[in-house]
Design an enzyme around this catalytic site. Sequence first.
Site, PDB file in Angstrom:
ATOM      1  CG  HIS A 176      -1.910  -1.021   1.350  1.00 17.88           C
ATOM      2  ND1 HIS A 176      -1.888  -1.992   2.305  1.00 17.88           N
ATOM      3  CD2 HIS A 176      -3.018  -1.244   0.605  1.00 17.88           C
ATOM      4  CE1 HIS A 176      -2.935  -2.788   2.161  1.00 17.88           C
ATOM      5  NE2 HIS A 176      -3.636  -2.366   1.125  1.00 17.88           N
ATOM      6  CG  MET A 229       4.478  -7.083   0.262  1.00 17.92           C
ATOM      7  SD  MET A 229       4.979  -5.814   1.380  1.00 17.92           S
ATOM      8  CE  MET A 229       6.728  -6.145   1.426  1.00 17.92           C
TER       9      MET A 229
END
Length: 280
Positions: A36, A184
């Site tokens: 992110h 991820m």
Amino acid sequence: MEVFKKINPLQDYLSNININKTIGFVPTMGALHEGHLSLIKKSQLESDLTVVSIFVNPTQFDKKEDLITYPKTQQKDIDLLKSIDCDIAFVPSIKDIYENKVKSHNFDFGGLEKVMEGSFRKDHFDGVGTVVKRLLEIVKPTNAYFGEKDFQQLQIIKKMVKIEKIHVNIIGCEIYRENDGLAMSSRNTRLNKKQREEAPLIYQTLLKVQKQFHNNSINDVKEMVKNTFKNNTVLDLEYFEIADIDTLTPTSLKNKNMKYRGFIAVFADTVRLIDNIALN
Ligand code: PAF
């Protein structure tokens, strides 16, 4: 950093911003990780102001258990956003987003929604389309950033903004990986030690696919992937497909004018992990 829980104050704040300033938007479901942060950094580089939303969207979960166990770390996420100088965190409630009925709109994404993730996760992309449309209409960003780990989602969102005539640049960002190659994902925190040790096999297999793609038939490559997971007691292959990046239709024949990616979904007990790789 400004934190908004309600739509009106956020929109008031944004409407006072100089009209020539660009707004970058990173929608998330929280449990923020380096992946992110890489989207947020890209937005900070390319846009004057960056808005990050944190909203665990109930309508995109096909299984109740997945929604219940999805990691929720709101205060930690807000602190992290502050520490990287994000401009605005938008943390709406379910009522703010859905008003009185928590229900998805039924989209026609021209078939993109029917394959791979769409065929295994019923109504998932209607849920994603509904929430992303709503968030884009609230924030009205210049650019919106999405990771390529969810490549099918990215293509569907590009299609959705076209269908709905929403003026925004949808920007896809490269998959961000752990040192051992595992893509991820917020779900990685749910892996136990053994599962976490085994999970890099997913990316290792995709690298093997990439190597074999040029000189082998698609069916042979798919067989190799099946065999890799056949006797694995920790990881359970849900699907592996090779599809062209525009229609996302899984194929068994190569056309040299098309661009392909390999797509994989694997279960480690109840934790579902996805990944994909460019093949040509
Ligand atoms: O990719 C995600 O985290 C979610 O699907 C999104 C785009 C934030 C919509 O809820």
